[in-house]
Design an enzyme around this catalytic site. Sequence first.
Site, PDB file in Angstrom:
ATOM      1  N   ASP A  26       0.827  -1.214   0.000  1.00  0.00           N
ATOM      2  CA  ASP A  26       0.000   0.000   0.000  1.00  0.00           C
ATOM      3  C   ASP A  26       0.859   1.260   0.000  1.00  0.00           C
ATOM      4  O   ASP A  26       1.976   1.264   0.522  1.00  0.00           O
ATOM      5  CB  ASP A  26      -0.919  -0.022   1.235  1.00  0.00           C
ATOM      6  CG  ASP A  26      -2.045   0.987   1.123  1.00  0.00           C
ATOM      7  OD1 ASP A  26      -2.403   1.365  -0.014  1.00  0.00           O
ATOM      8  OD2 ASP A  26      -2.559   1.402   2.175  1.00  0.00           O
ATOM      9  N   ASN A  74     -10.916  -2.681  -5.522  1.00  0.00           N
ATOM     10  CA  ASN A  74     -10.137  -1.753  -6.354  1.00  0.00           C
ATOM     11  C   ASN A  74     -10.731  -1.567  -7.759  1.00  0.00           C
ATOM     12  O   ASN A  74     -10.408  -0.600  -8.452  1.00  0.00           O
ATOM     13  CB  ASN A  74      -8.672  -2.203  -6.476  1.00  0.00           C
ATOM     14  CG  ASN A  74      -7.862  -2.026  -5.195  1.00  0.00           C
ATOM     15  OD1 ASN A  74      -6.913  -2.771  -4.941  1.00  0.00           O
ATOM     16  ND2 ASN A  74      -8.203  -1.034  -4.374  1.00  0.00           N
TER      17      ASN A  74
HETATM   18  C1  IPE Z   1      -5.483  -2.708  -0.177  1.00  0.00           C
HETATM   19  O1  IPE Z   1      -5.174  -1.370  -0.317  1.00  0.00           O
HETATM   20  C2  IPE Z   1      -5.427  -3.394  -1.512  1.00  0.00           C
HETATM   21  C3  IPE Z   1      -4.114  -3.566  -2.091  1.00  0.00           C
HETATM   22  C4  IPE Z   1      -2.978  -3.192  -1.571  1.00  0.00           C
HETATM   23  C5  IPE Z   1      -4.078  -4.243  -3.359  1.00  0.00           C
HETATM   24  P1  IPE Z   1      -6.287  -0.251  -0.517  1.00  0.00           P
HETATM   25  O2  IPE Z   1      -5.556   1.033  -0.676  1.00  0.00           O
HETATM   26  O3  IPE Z   1      -7.216  -0.628  -1.612  1.00  0.00           O
HETATM   27  O4  IPE Z   1      -7.076  -0.315   0.863  1.00  0.00           O
HETATM   28  P2  IPE Z   1      -7.855   0.812   1.650  1.00  0.00           P
HETATM   29  O5  IPE Z   1      -8.760   1.487   0.654  1.00  0.00           O
HETATM   30  O6  IPE Z   1      -6.828   1.760   2.179  1.00  0.00           O
HETATM   31  O7  IPE Z   1      -8.559   0.097   2.751  1.00  0.00           O
HETATM   32  C1  IPE Z   2      -1.612   0.227  -3.388  1.00  0.00           C
HETATM   33  O1  IPE Z   2      -1.394   1.592  -3.412  1.00  0.00           O
HETATM   34  C2  IPE Z   2      -1.847  -0.346  -4.749  1.00  0.00           C
HETATM   35  C3  IPE Z   2      -3.242  -0.780  -5.014  1.00  0.00           C
HETATM   36  C4  IPE Z   2      -4.199  -0.742  -4.144  1.00  0.00           C
HETATM   37  C5  IPE Z   2      -3.535  -1.283  -6.325  1.00  0.00           C
HETATM   38  P1  IPE Z   2      -2.580   2.640  -3.414  1.00  0.00           P
HETATM   39  O2  IPE Z   2      -2.930   2.948  -4.834  1.00  0.00           O
HETATM   40  O3  IPE Z   2      -3.704   2.168  -2.575  1.00  0.00           O
HETATM   41  O4  IPE Z   2      -1.879   3.896  -2.747  1.00  0.00           O
HETATM   42  P2  IPE Z   2      -2.514   4.916  -1.704  1.00  0.00           P
HETATM   43  O5  IPE Z   2      -3.055   4.116  -0.570  1.00  0.00           O
HETATM   44  O6  IPE Z   2      -3.587   5.656  -2.444  1.00  0.00           O
HETATM   45  O7  IPE Z   2      -1.372   5.774  -1.305  1.00  0.00           O
HETATM   46 MG    MG Z   3      -4.129   2.385  -0.600  1.00  0.00          MG
END
Ligand code: IPE
Ligand code: IPE
Ligand code: MG
Length: 257
Positions: A26, A74
């Site tokens: 993340d 996602n």
């Molecule tokens: C969890 O991260 C999913 C992945 C890392 C693939 P998200 O960014 O989607 O989760 P939330 O929205 O912070 O809970």
């Molecule tokens: C994790 O990074 C990757 C996926 C969930 C696909 P994020 O895209 O959630 O990054 P933040 O949480 O917005 O920084």
């Molecule tokens: Mg995220």
Amino acid sequence: MLLRVTDGDSKMSEATLPRHVGIIMDGNGRWAEAHGRPRIEGHRVGAESVRDITRASRQLGIEALTLYAFSSQNWQRPADEVTGLMQLLRDFLIDERSEILDNGIRLQAIGDIDRLPAFVTEPLRELREVSAHNTGMTLTLALSYGGRESIARAAQAALRDAAAGALRPEELDVERLGSYLPTASLPPLDLLIRTSGEQRISNFMLWELAYAELVFIDVLWPEFRREHLARCLEQYAGRERRFGLTSAQLDSDIEAR
Ligand code: IPE
Ligand code: IPE
Ligand code: MG
């Protein structure tokens, strides 16, 4: 314990090394924002972290590495980000093919794979097939994955067996239900790492997390490298896993061995 995970390191034979590590990767979007770049750039640099962590895990002798790359939820992100992520996924599968095969890694995927576009499922299917008999390390990509969705699908499969007369309701205990999960063939999940500082599970491996150790690290995924992995492994090594027992019971267990 000091863990060194530089390129020259050989396999670690520490008893405290987790067999199965899961990572919620993340913080890509925040990394991009902090660098004044579009979100997709964060995902692109994040793919570099995947390469480094996969390589380091293999060198350390971790048996299974499961990476949360794209959740069921996602899909609701803006269409251009979803498309960009799918393209990066395809690039990863193509670019890493030889590295995965040369290192004896078995690649597999969990999640609702049929929802992914064909330009991802094609190279994924091919790499799963050609790497199926590798024994070095199992790299599992969680794609279009949700822990609750995964449990619901396991329940559906069990119900189908019950309807066909192959399963009686009273036979559906923890072990049996777990056998329907896509992670059934992997070692138990020992360690969960989440990067970016968020302290939540976000629907990752809910069943498998029952007795995993949790490590939350305040590093954004595109910056996460093997030295950060080493720090997480050190934290893990310092934990006492009791599985419901008392410390004294664990001590006598060790003495008896
Ligand atoms: C969890 O991260 C999913 C992945 C890392 C693939 P998200 O960014 O989607 O989760 P939330 O929205 O912070 O809970
Ligand atoms: C994790 O990074 C990757 C996926 C969930 C696909 P994020 O895209 O959630 O990054 P933040 O949480 O917005 O920084
Ligand atoms: Mg995220």
